[in-house]
Design a protein around this motif. Structure first.
Motif, PDB file in Angstrom:
ATOM      1  N   ASP A  21      27.261  51.757   8.600  1.00  0.00           N
ATOM      2  CA  ASP A  21      27.679  50.520   9.252  1.00  0.00           C
ATOM      3  C   ASP A  21      28.871  50.733  10.191  1.00  0.00           C
ATOM      4  N   GLY A  22      29.301  51.984  10.354  1.00  0.00           N
ATOM      5  CA  GLY A  22      30.424  52.286  11.236  1.00  0.00           C
ATOM      6  C   GLY A  22      31.780  52.036  10.611  1.00  0.00           C
ATOM      7  N   LEU A  23      31.826  51.990   9.275  1.00  0.00           N
ATOM      8  CA  LEU A  23      33.060  51.655   8.565  1.00  0.00           C
ATOM      9  C   LEU A  23      33.615  52.835   7.775  1.00  0.00           C
ATOM     10  N   VAL A  24      34.926  52.784   7.565  1.00  0.00           N
ATOM     11  CA  VAL A  24      35.630  53.761   6.744  1.00  0.00           C
ATOM     12  C   VAL A  24      36.300  53.003   5.600  1.00  0.00           C
ATOM     13  N   CYS A  25      36.216  53.554   4.392  1.00  0.00           N
ATOM     14  CA  CYS A  25      36.850  52.956   3.228  1.00  0.00           C
ATOM     15  C   CYS A  25      38.369  53.095   3.346  1.00  0.00           C
ATOM     16  N   ALA A  26      39.085  52.012   3.063  1.00  0.00           N
ATOM     17  CA  ALA A  26      40.547  52.019   3.113  1.00  0.00           C
ATOM     18  C   ALA A  26      41.097  51.630   1.748  1.00  0.00           C
ATOM     19  N   VAL A  27      41.733  52.586   1.079  1.00  0.00           N
ATOM     20  CA  VAL A  27      42.382  52.345  -0.207  1.00  0.00           C
ATOM     21  C   VAL A  27      43.811  51.904   0.097  1.00  0.00           C
ATOM     22  N   VAL A  28      44.209  50.769  -0.466  1.00  0.00           N
ATOM     23  CA  VAL A  28      45.527  50.222  -0.198  1.00  0.00           C
ATOM     24  C   VAL A  28      46.416  50.435  -1.420  1.00  0.00           C
ATOM     25  N   GLN A  29      47.596  51.002  -1.175  1.00  0.00           N
ATOM     26  CA  GLN A  29      48.514  51.390  -2.239  1.00  0.00           C
ATOM     27  C   GLN A  29      49.922  50.871  -1.926  1.00  0.00           C
ATOM     28  N   GLN A  30      50.604  50.349  -2.936  1.00  0.00           N
ATOM     29  CA  GLN A  30      52.006  49.958  -2.778  1.00  0.00           C
ATOM     30  C   GLN A  30      52.820  51.219  -2.511  1.00  0.00           C
ATOM     31  N   TYR A  31      53.588  51.230  -1.427  1.00  0.00           N
ATOM     32  CA  TYR A  31      54.245  52.458  -0.966  1.00  0.00           C
ATOM     33  C   TYR A  31      55.267  53.035  -1.940  1.00  0.00           C
ATOM     34  N   ASP A  32      55.988  52.203  -2.691  1.00  0.00           N
ATOM     35  CA  ASP A  32      57.052  52.736  -3.537  1.00  0.00           C
ATOM     36  C   ASP A  32      56.613  52.989  -4.981  1.00  0.00           C
ATOM     37  N   LEU A  51      47.278  50.020  12.786  1.00  0.00           N
ATOM     38  CA  LEU A  51      48.256  51.005  13.249  1.00  0.00           C
ATOM     39  C   LEU A  51      49.234  50.433  14.271  1.00  0.00           C
ATOM     40  N   THR A  52      48.800  49.466  15.060  1.00  0.00           N
ATOM     41  CA  THR A  52      49.659  48.973  16.141  1.00  0.00           C
ATOM     42  C   THR A  52      50.380  47.668  15.831  1.00  0.00           C
ATOM     43  N   GLU A  53      49.854  46.869  14.915  1.00  0.00           N
ATOM     44  CA  GLU A  53      50.450  45.562  14.640  1.00  0.00           C
ATOM     45  C   GLU A  53      51.339  45.536  13.410  1.00  0.00           C
ATOM     46  N   GLY A  54      51.245  46.574  12.550  1.00  0.00           N
ATOM     47  CA  GLY A  54      52.104  46.626  11.378  1.00  0.00           C
ATOM     48  C   GLY A  54      51.650  45.796  10.194  1.00  0.00           C
ATOM     49  N   VAL A  79      52.407  47.463   6.764  1.00  0.00           N
ATOM     50  CA  VAL A  79      52.061  48.887   6.785  1.00  0.00           C
ATOM     51  C   VAL A  79      53.313  49.754   6.775  1.00  0.00           C
ATOM     52  N   ARG A  80      53.328  50.727   5.871  1.00  0.00           N
ATOM     53  CA  ARG A  80      54.385  51.735   5.834  1.00  0.00           C
ATOM     54  C   ARG A  80      53.872  53.079   6.344  1.00  0.00           C
ATOM     55  N   ALA A  81      52.616  53.422   6.027  1.00  0.00           N
ATOM     56  CA  ALA A  81      52.014  54.686   6.483  1.00  0.00           C
ATOM     57  C   ALA A  81      50.506  54.586   6.305  1.00  0.00           C
ATOM     58  N   VAL A  82      49.779  55.353   7.116  1.00  0.00           N
ATOM     59  CA  VAL A  82      48.327  55.448   6.989  1.00  0.00           C
ATOM     60  C   VAL A  82      47.964  56.919   7.026  1.00  0.00           C
ATOM     61  N   HIS A  83      47.158  57.340   6.040  1.00  0.00           N
ATOM     62  CA  HIS A  83      46.756  58.743   5.915  1.00  0.00           C
ATOM     63  C   HIS A  83      45.235  58.837   5.918  1.00  0.00           C
ATOM     64  N   ALA A  90      37.823  58.518   4.365  1.00  0.00           N
ATOM     65  CA  ALA A  90      38.593  57.508   3.642  1.00  0.00           C
ATOM     66  C   ALA A  90      40.025  57.496   4.159  1.00  0.00           C
ATOM     67  N   LEU A  91      40.614  56.321   4.113  1.00  0.00           N
ATOM     68  CA  LEU A  91      42.003  56.138   4.513  1.00  0.00           C
ATOM     69  C   LEU A  91      42.823  55.723   3.310  1.00  0.00           C
ATOM     70  N   LEU A  92      44.062  56.146   3.275  1.00  0.00           N
ATOM     71  CA  LEU A  92      45.038  55.654   2.311  1.00  0.00           C
ATOM     72  C   LEU A  92      46.060  54.886   3.125  1.00  0.00           C
ATOM     73  N   VAL A  93      46.164  53.593   2.850  1.00  0.00           N
ATOM     74  CA  VAL A  93      47.083  52.734   3.578  1.00  0.00           C
ATOM     75  C   VAL A  93      48.219  52.362   2.630  1.00  0.00           C
ATOM     76  N   GLU A  94      49.403  52.884   2.913  1.00  0.00           N
ATOM     77  CA  GLU A  94      50.580  52.566   2.108  1.00  0.00           C
ATOM     78  C   GLU A  94      51.211  51.309   2.683  1.00  0.00           C
ATOM     79  N   VAL A  95      51.452  50.331   1.824  1.00  0.00           N
ATOM     80  CA  VAL A  95      51.945  49.031   2.270  1.00  0.00           C
ATOM     81  C   VAL A  95      53.118  48.556   1.429  1.00  0.00           C
ATOM     82  N   ASP A  96      53.810  47.572   1.970  1.00  0.00           N
ATOM     83  CA  ASP A  96      54.733  46.765   1.192  1.00  0.00           C
ATOM     84  C   ASP A  96      54.004  45.439   1.008  1.00  0.00           C
TER      85      ASP A  96
END
Length: 125
Positions: A21-32, A51-54, A79-83, A90-96
């Protein structure tokens, strides 16, 4: 004045391995605390916005539209970081995280009641 189309950086886009479907899985994790909060799906545009809007933007597979976490609930993900993982699928999105990450109102979508009973096995010799 013209409206330029802004796209995801081609270097990043080339590294992504998308599903059918043109999608990538994004796992969201609390950064601290490193608590895993939720999983969502992103296409190139959702990732570009993230990545651009935060703030984290996903592609809703059920509604077939973009949604930015927290716009209706107030439970935003900053967003704090995206890996990108080693395979690019797959993406790891570190967030607050502000408030609950789960649509049920819980902090995380991965609750204690979701334990499937798997236990660590013995490592082979």
């Amino acid at each position: 004045m013209h409206n330029a189309v802004v796209t995801l950086d081609s270097g990043i886009s080339a590294r992504l391995k998308r599903n059918a479907d043109g999608l990538v899985c994004a796992v969201v994790q609390q950064y601290d605390s490193r608590e895993v909060l939720m999983v969502g799906w992103m296409d190139d545009e959702a990732l570009r916005r993230t990545l651009t809007e935060g703030r984290v933007t996903f592609w809703s597979r059920s509604r077939r539209e973009y949604w930015r976490k927290g716009d209706t609930s107030g439970h935003a993900q900053y967003v704090r970081a995206v890996h990108l993982d080693c395979d690019g699928d797959a993406l790891l999105v570190e967030v607050d995280q502000v408030g609950a990450a789960c649509h049920t109102g819980e902090r995380s979508c991965f609750l204690a009641g979701g334990d499937l009973g798997a236990r660590p096995g013995k490592r082979p010799d």
